[in-house]
Design a protein around this motif. Sequence first.
Motif, mmCIF file in Angstrom:
data_model
loop_
_atom_site.group_PDB
_atom_site.id
_atom_site.type_symbol
_atom_site.label_atom_id
_atom_site.label_comp_id
_atom_site.label_asym_id
_atom_site.label_seq_id
_atom_site.Cartn_x
_atom_site.Cartn_y
_atom_site.Cartn_z
ATOM 1 N N VAL A 34 -4.415 2.563 -7.411
ATOM 2 C CA VAL A 34 -5.181 3.044 -6.237
ATOM 3 C C VAL A 34 -4.853 1.952 -4.801
ATOM 4 O O VAL A 34 -4.453 2.164 -3.854
ATOM 5 C CB VAL A 34 -6.317 3.672 -5.986
ATOM 6 C CG1 VAL A 34 -6.913 4.382 -4.824
ATOM 7 C CG2 VAL A 34 -6.445 4.812 -6.964
ATOM 8 N N ARG A 35 -5.620 0.886 -5.370
ATOM 9 C CA ARG A 35 -5.911 -0.299 -4.106
ATOM 10 C C ARG A 35 -4.038 -0.559 -4.237
ATOM 11 O O ARG A 35 -3.613 -0.988 -2.944
ATOM 12 C CB ARG A 35 -6.399 -1.344 -4.868
ATOM 13 C CG ARG A 35 -6.782 -2.568 -3.979
ATOM 14 C CD ARG A 35 -7.782 -3.569 -4.674
ATOM 15 N NE ARG A 35 -7.885 -3.728 -5.794
ATOM 16 C CZ ARG A 35 -7.248 -4.480 -6.636
ATOM 17 N NH1 ARG A 35 -6.547 -5.504 -6.075
ATOM 18 N NH2 ARG A 35 -7.093 -4.597 -7.852
ATOM 19 N N TYR A 36 -3.474 -0.696 -5.362
ATOM 20 C CA TYR A 36 -2.036 -1.182 -4.920
ATOM 21 C C TYR A 36 -1.189 -0.374 -3.932
ATOM 22 O O TYR A 36 -0.367 -0.645 -3.047
ATOM 23 C CB TYR A 36 -1.136 -1.406 -6.130
ATOM 24 C CG TYR A 36 -1.949 -2.362 -7.275
ATOM 25 C CD1 TYR A 36 -2.865 -3.414 -6.859
ATOM 26 C CD2 TYR A 36 -1.648 -2.082 -8.603
ATOM 27 C CE1 TYR A 36 -3.639 -4.095 -7.647
ATOM 28 C CE2 TYR A 36 -2.158 -2.982 -9.253
ATOM 29 C CZ TYR A 36 -3.051 -4.139 -9.134
ATOM 30 O OH TYR A 36 -3.619 -4.744 -10.080
ATOM 31 N N LEU A 37 -1.345 0.856 -3.992
ATOM 32 C CA LEU A 37 -0.509 2.106 -3.475
ATOM 33 C C LEU A 37 -1.139 1.998 -2.216
ATOM 34 O O LEU A 37 -0.464 2.479 -1.141
ATOM 35 C CB LEU A 37 -0.579 3.310 -4.083
ATOM 36 C CG LEU A 37 0.030 3.504 -5.430
ATOM 37 C CD1 LEU A 37 0.048 4.859 -5.930
ATOM 38 C CD2 LEU A 37 1.489 3.298 -5.206
ATOM 39 N N GLN A 38 -2.455 1.580 -1.734
ATOM 40 C CA GLN A 38 -2.762 1.490 -0.534
ATOM 41 C C GLN A 38 -2.410 0.708 0.414
ATOM 42 O O GLN A 38 -2.188 0.662 1.660
ATOM 43 C CB GLN A 38 -4.518 1.554 -0.470
ATOM 44 C CG GLN A 38 -5.122 3.045 -0.862
ATOM 45 C CD GLN A 38 -6.529 3.015 -1.180
ATOM 46 O OE1 GLN A 38 -7.063 1.775 -1.522
ATOM 47 N NE2 GLN A 38 -7.222 3.909 -0.979
ATOM 48 N N ALA A 39 -1.997 -0.365 -0.208
ATOM 49 C CA ALA A 39 -1.512 -1.565 0.394
ATOM 50 C C ALA A 39 0.003 -1.630 0.428
ATOM 51 O O ALA A 39 0.784 -2.022 1.384
ATOM 52 C CB ALA A 39 -1.584 -2.859 -0.474
ATOM 53 N N ASP A 40 0.706 -0.825 -0.131
ATOM 54 C CA ASP A 40 2.208 -0.639 -0.049
ATOM 55 C C ASP A 40 2.496 0.514 -1.023
ATOM 56 O O ASP A 40 2.513 0.652 -2.189
ATOM 57 C CB ASP A 40 2.913 -1.783 -0.799
ATOM 58 C CG ASP A 40 4.449 -1.696 -0.877
ATOM 59 O OD1 ASP A 40 5.002 -0.709 -0.565
ATOM 60 O OD2 ASP A 40 5.121 -2.749 -0.970
ATOM 61 N N ASN A 41 2.871 1.712 -0.306
ATOM 62 C CA ASN A 41 3.005 2.987 -0.930
ATOM 63 C C ASN A 41 4.612 3.266 -1.656
ATOM 64 O O ASN A 41 4.771 4.254 -1.892
ATOM 65 C CB ASN A 41 2.836 4.179 0.017
ATOM 66 C CG ASN A 41 3.657 4.379 1.003
ATOM 67 O OD1 ASN A 41 4.467 3.574 1.448
ATOM 68 N ND2 ASN A 41 3.595 5.486 1.955
ATOM 69 N N ARG A 42 5.313 2.274 -1.542
ATOM 70 C CA ARG A 42 6.689 2.543 -2.118
ATOM 71 C C ARG A 42 6.358 2.394 -3.697
ATOM 72 O O ARG A 42 5.890 1.620 -4.363
ATOM 73 C CB ARG A 42 7.493 1.313 -1.710
ATOM 74 C CG ARG A 42 7.940 1.283 -0.209
ATOM 75 C CD ARG A 42 8.711 0.008 0.265
ATOM 76 N NE ARG A 42 8.113 -1.098 -0.192
ATOM 77 C CZ ARG A 42 8.304 -2.263 -0.450
ATOM 78 N NH1 ARG A 42 9.602 -2.399 -0.190
ATOM 79 N NH2 ARG A 42 7.704 -3.261 -0.773
ATOM 80 N N VAL A 43 7.315 3.331 -4.331
ATOM 81 C CA VAL A 43 7.255 3.482 -5.702
ATOM 82 C C VAL A 43 8.635 3.691 -6.259
ATOM 83 O O VAL A 43 9.418 4.125 -5.853
ATOM 84 C CB VAL A 43 6.392 4.455 -6.232
ATOM 85 C CG1 VAL A 43 4.628 4.409 -5.862
ATOM 86 C CG2 VAL A 43 6.793 5.878 -5.589
ATOM 87 N N ALA A 44 8.768 3.421 -7.707
ATOM 88 C CA ALA A 44 9.938 3.735 -8.456
ATOM 89 C C ALA A 44 9.316 4.532 -9.658
ATOM 90 O O ALA A 44 8.074 4.258 -9.924
ATOM 91 C CB ALA A 44 10.660 2.409 -8.897
ATOM 92 N N PHE A 45 9.962 5.214 -10.315
ATOM 93 C CA PHE A 45 9.560 6.052 -11.372
ATOM 94 C C PHE A 45 10.716 6.418 -12.396
ATOM 95 O O PHE A 45 11.488 6.724 -12.029
ATOM 96 C CB PHE A 45 8.516 7.375 -10.968
ATOM 97 C CG PHE A 45 9.713 8.053 -10.098
ATOM 98 C CD1 PHE A 45 10.480 9.221 -10.821
ATOM 99 C CD2 PHE A 45 9.560 7.996 -8.767
ATOM 100 C CE1 PHE A 45 11.036 10.043 -9.816
ATOM 101 C CE2 PHE A 45 10.573 8.602 -7.909
ATOM 102 C CZ PHE A 45 11.020 9.836 -8.546
#
Length: 153
Positions: A60-71
Amino acid sequence: MESPSGAWDEVETKTFLTETTVPIRLSCHTPDGQLWMLSLWYALRNGTLHCATSKHADVVRYLQADNRVAFEISTNEPPYMGVRGNGRATIEPDENKTQLRSLIERYLGDTDSALADRLLNPEREEVAITITPHRLYTWDFSDRMADVAAQQR
């Protein structure tokens, strides 16, 4: 949902994502720029991927800092097939655990288990993670792995 490239068209991709109940493998960046990967339950709705986790989870903290993802969402047994891509994640409170309850029912069939009880504990704070895919790639090795899959039956 973006039109996928690869083995499947949009309808086949939606069918796979709706019918397959393996976790999504989600990759993101930590605030110090390192890579992080985790597995979450997901559901496809309106072209977006929906997950849930504890409000206090590191991701959650990581995505709040940078919302780019791969999946990646792929089968674990031959023949291998799946969907991979990238996009952006948003986080919202799941105060009534609506998202979480839906995922428990999708993956476990109902909420009658010790795991469901632990996850749905009123003391546990949840968030809903929505992934909006920007690029999708699909693969299906059914043809080239037909003999391997037949041997495992």
